[in-house]
Every structure is written in structure tokens, then in C-alpha cells.
Design a protein around this motif. Sequence first.
Motif, PDB file in Angstrom:
ATOM      1  N   LEU A  85       0.856  -1.203  -0.006  1.00  0.00           N
ATOM      2  CA  LEU A  85       0.143  -0.052  -0.189  1.00  0.00           C
ATOM      3  C   LEU A  85       0.898   1.246  -0.021  1.00  0.00           C
ATOM      4  N   LYS A  86       1.901   1.210   0.725  1.00  0.00           N
ATOM      5  CA  LYS A  86       2.935   2.323   0.689  1.00  0.00           C
ATOM      6  C   LYS A  86       3.352   2.792  -0.553  1.00  0.00           C
ATOM      7  N   GLY A  87       3.825   1.289  -1.378  1.00  0.00           N
ATOM      8  CA  GLY A  87       4.315   1.535  -2.688  1.00  0.00           C
ATOM      9  C   GLY A  87       3.430   2.023  -3.640  1.00  0.00           C
ATOM     10  N   PHE A  88       2.212   1.624  -3.477  1.00  0.00           N
ATOM     11  CA  PHE A  88       1.115   1.774  -4.228  1.00  0.00           C
ATOM     12  C   PHE A  88       0.875   3.492  -4.295  1.00  0.00           C
ATOM     13  N   ILE A  89       0.692   3.870  -3.173  1.00  0.00           N
ATOM     14  CA  ILE A  89       0.359   5.307  -2.877  1.00  0.00           C
ATOM     15  C   ILE A  89       1.511   5.962  -3.437  1.00  0.00           C
ATOM     16  N   ARG A  90       2.855   5.691  -3.081  1.00  0.00           N
ATOM     17  CA  ARG A  90       3.685   6.399  -3.989  1.00  0.00           C
ATOM     18  C   ARG A  90       3.836   6.570  -5.186  1.00  0.00           C
ATOM     19  N   GLY A  91       3.362   5.463  -5.950  1.00  0.00           N
ATOM     20  CA  GLY A  91       3.202   5.564  -7.313  1.00  0.00           C
ATOM     21  C   GLY A  91       1.964   6.244  -7.793  1.00  0.00           C
ATOM     22  N   ALA A  92       0.539   5.922  -7.021  1.00  0.00           N
ATOM     23  CA  ALA A  92      -0.389   6.227  -7.644  1.00  0.00           C
ATOM     24  C   ALA A  92      -0.699   7.864  -7.402  1.00  0.00           C
ATOM     25  N   ILE A  93       0.060   8.563  -6.674  1.00  0.00           N
ATOM     26  CA  ILE A  93      -0.089   9.985  -6.633  1.00  0.00           C
ATOM     27  C   ILE A  93       0.359  10.649  -7.932  1.00  0.00           C
ATOM     28  N   PRO A  94       1.847  10.236  -8.273  1.00  0.00           N
ATOM     29  CA  PRO A  94       2.161  10.943  -9.528  1.00  0.00           C
ATOM     30  C   PRO A  94       1.420  10.344 -10.693  1.00  0.00           C
ATOM     31  N   PHE A  95       1.092   9.152 -10.608  1.00  0.00           N
ATOM     32  CA  PHE A  95       0.258   8.537 -11.645  1.00  0.00           C
ATOM     33  C   PHE A  95      -0.928   9.216 -11.988  1.00  0.00           C
ATOM     34  N   ILE A  96      -1.693   9.835 -11.107  1.00  0.00           N
ATOM     35  CA  ILE A  96      -3.010  10.233 -11.035  1.00  0.00           C
ATOM     36  C   ILE A  96      -2.835  11.829 -11.803  1.00  0.00           C
ATOM     37  N   PHE A  97      -1.443  12.547 -11.282  1.00  0.00           N
ATOM     38  CA  PHE A  97      -1.159  13.573 -11.928  1.00  0.00           C
ATOM     39  C   PHE A  97      -1.100  13.537 -13.412  1.00  0.00           C
ATOM     40  N   MET A  98      -0.155  12.708 -13.630  1.00  0.00           N
ATOM     41  CA  MET A  98       0.204  12.191 -14.919  1.00  0.00           C
ATOM     42  C   MET A  98      -1.028  12.161 -15.791  1.00  0.00           C
ATOM     43  N   ASP A 126       1.169  13.715 -27.053  1.00  0.00           N
ATOM     44  CA  ASP A 126       1.496  14.106 -25.911  1.00  0.00           C
ATOM     45  C   ASP A 126       0.771  13.505 -24.679  1.00  0.00           C
ATOM     46  N   ALA A 127      -0.360  13.215 -24.922  1.00  0.00           N
ATOM     47  CA  ALA A 127      -1.289  12.546 -24.157  1.00  0.00           C
ATOM     48  C   ALA A 127      -0.848  11.089 -23.601  1.00  0.00           C
ATOM     49  N   ARG A 128      -0.348  10.659 -24.742  1.00  0.00           N
ATOM     50  CA  ARG A 128       0.391   9.119 -24.583  1.00  0.00           C
ATOM     51  C   ARG A 128       1.500   9.129 -23.851  1.00  0.00           C
ATOM     52  N   THR A 129       2.367  10.221 -24.147  1.00  0.00           N
ATOM     53  CA  THR A 129       3.780  10.518 -23.282  1.00  0.00           C
ATOM     54  C   THR A 129       3.329  10.413 -21.940  1.00  0.00           C
ATOM     55  N   PHE A 130       2.470  11.442 -21.695  1.00  0.00           N
ATOM     56  CA  PHE A 130       2.012  11.849 -20.034  1.00  0.00           C
ATOM     57  C   PHE A 130       1.618  10.215 -19.491  1.00  0.00           C
ATOM     58  N   LEU A 131       0.871   9.508 -20.251  1.00  0.00           N
ATOM     59  CA  LEU A 131       0.354   8.290 -19.868  1.00  0.00           C
ATOM     60  C   LEU A 131       1.488   7.423 -19.427  1.00  0.00           C
ATOM     61  N   LEU A 132       2.329   7.173 -20.505  1.00  0.00           N
ATOM     62  CA  LEU A 132       3.396   6.134 -20.273  1.00  0.00           C
ATOM     63  C   LEU A 132       4.480   6.302 -19.288  1.00  0.00           C
ATOM     64  N   ASN A 133       4.753   7.679 -19.340  1.00  0.00           N
ATOM     65  CA  ASN A 133       5.326   8.311 -18.132  1.00  0.00           C
ATOM     66  C   ASN A 133       5.118   8.146 -16.959  1.00  0.00           C
ATOM     67  N   GLY A 134       3.849   8.416 -16.708  1.00  0.00           N
ATOM     68  CA  GLY A 134       3.080   7.934 -15.498  1.00  0.00           C
ATOM     69  C   GLY A 134       2.860   6.437 -14.952  1.00  0.00           C
ATOM     70  N   LEU A 135       2.896   6.045 -16.130  1.00  0.00           N
ATOM     71  CA  LEU A 135       2.852   4.278 -15.826  1.00  0.00           C
ATOM     72  C   LEU A 135       4.204   4.015 -15.303  1.00  0.00           C
ATOM     73  N   ILE A 136       5.186   4.348 -15.948  1.00  0.00           N
ATOM     74  CA  ILE A 136       6.592   4.065 -15.377  1.00  0.00           C
ATOM     75  C   ILE A 136       6.775   4.650 -14.156  1.00  0.00           C
ATOM     76  N   ILE A 137       6.378   5.848 -13.748  1.00  0.00           N
ATOM     77  CA  ILE A 137       6.583   6.554 -12.348  1.00  0.00           C
ATOM     78  C   ILE A 137       5.757   5.754 -11.513  1.00  0.00           C
ATOM     79  N   MET A 138       4.656   5.123 -11.706  1.00  0.00           N
ATOM     80  CA  MET A 138       3.926   4.366 -10.764  1.00  0.00           C
ATOM     81  C   MET A 138       4.776   3.043 -10.316  1.00  0.00           C
ATOM     82  N   LEU A 139       5.157   2.386 -11.599  1.00  0.00           N
ATOM     83  CA  LEU A 139       6.043   1.348 -11.223  1.00  0.00           C
ATOM     84  C   LEU A 139       7.190   1.562 -10.398  1.00  0.00           C
ATOM     85  N   LEU A 140       7.845   2.640 -10.707  1.00  0.00           N
ATOM     86  CA  LEU A 140       9.137   2.963  -9.677  1.00  0.00           C
ATOM     87  C   LEU A 140       8.532   3.144  -8.277  1.00  0.00           C
ATOM     88  N   GLY A 141       7.417   3.900  -8.048  1.00  0.00           N
ATOM     89  CA  GLY A 141       6.997   3.964  -6.833  1.00  0.00           C
ATOM     90  C   GLY A 141       6.579   2.738  -6.075  1.00  0.00           C
TER      91      GLY A 141
END
Length: 138
Positions: free
Chosen positions: A17-30, A45-60
Motif C-alpha cells: 500500500l505504501k508503494g502503491f500510494i507512492r506510485g499512484a499520486i504521481p500517476f494520477i497527476f500524469m 503528448d497525451a500518450r507520453t504523459f500516460l506512459l511516463n505516469g505508468l513508469i513513475i507508478m511502477l517505480l513508486g
Amino acid sequence: MVKYIKMRKDRQMKLFLKGFIRGAIPFIFMLVMSVWELIQGSSSDARTFLLNGLIIMLLGIASVIYEINRWNFSKQIIVHYITMLLTVFPILLLSGYYPLISFDDVLNVFLLFNKVGLMLFFATFIIAKVRREFRKRN
């Protein structure tokens, strides 16, 4: 024994849950940025934001690997690297960010993935070390 297993599962769930929250917050923004770009008519650009958000979520989500205290640092690094290799690397390959015409192109993306990973690892390692030293002195 049952109590120990339950405590362990609770700890694992809290880490997830801690990791999910770390990843979900920036993912929601993206995701919001992605939808905004889509509304504005910029699907690339929409696709770029979505894919970057997905990568950030996985890192979190994967960041909590370093909080598993019973694993030594080497095991944490290896598990984190394999996790990133199985999640982020395929996203990079499928994203369209890089031309993938030949095996050399895939190899170049793999090398870039590892170079960036090493830079991020050393940067966060140094920051963590400085923070530990700072906390010891205060």
C-alpha cells in the motif's frame, strides 16, 4: 506460527500500500495531464504523459523493495533491477519513444535503460547516505 504469518502478511500489505500510494499520486497527476492533452487535441503528448505516469507508478511501487529489512542490500538491488527489467523496459520498447528496426536498436535501448538506472541508483544512494549522516549529526 499462525500469528507470525498474519503479522508478516500485514507487513507485506502495508509495504504494498505504501508503494502503491507512492506510485499512484504521481500517476494520477500524469493521468490528468494526459487527459488534458487529449482534450487539447494532442494525442501524442497525451500518450507520453500516460506512459511516463505508468513508469513513475511502477517505480513508486517497486521502491518499497528497499524497505524489506530482512533482505540484504544486494538482494534488494537484484530484485529491484529484475522488477524494472520486467516492467519498465518493455514499456520503453513498446512506447514508440525509440525506433526499433533492428536488434541493435533494442540493444541500444537496453544499454540506455541500464545507464539511466545506474545514474539514478548512484544519485539516490548518495542522497540516502548524506541524509543518514545529516540525521546522525542532528
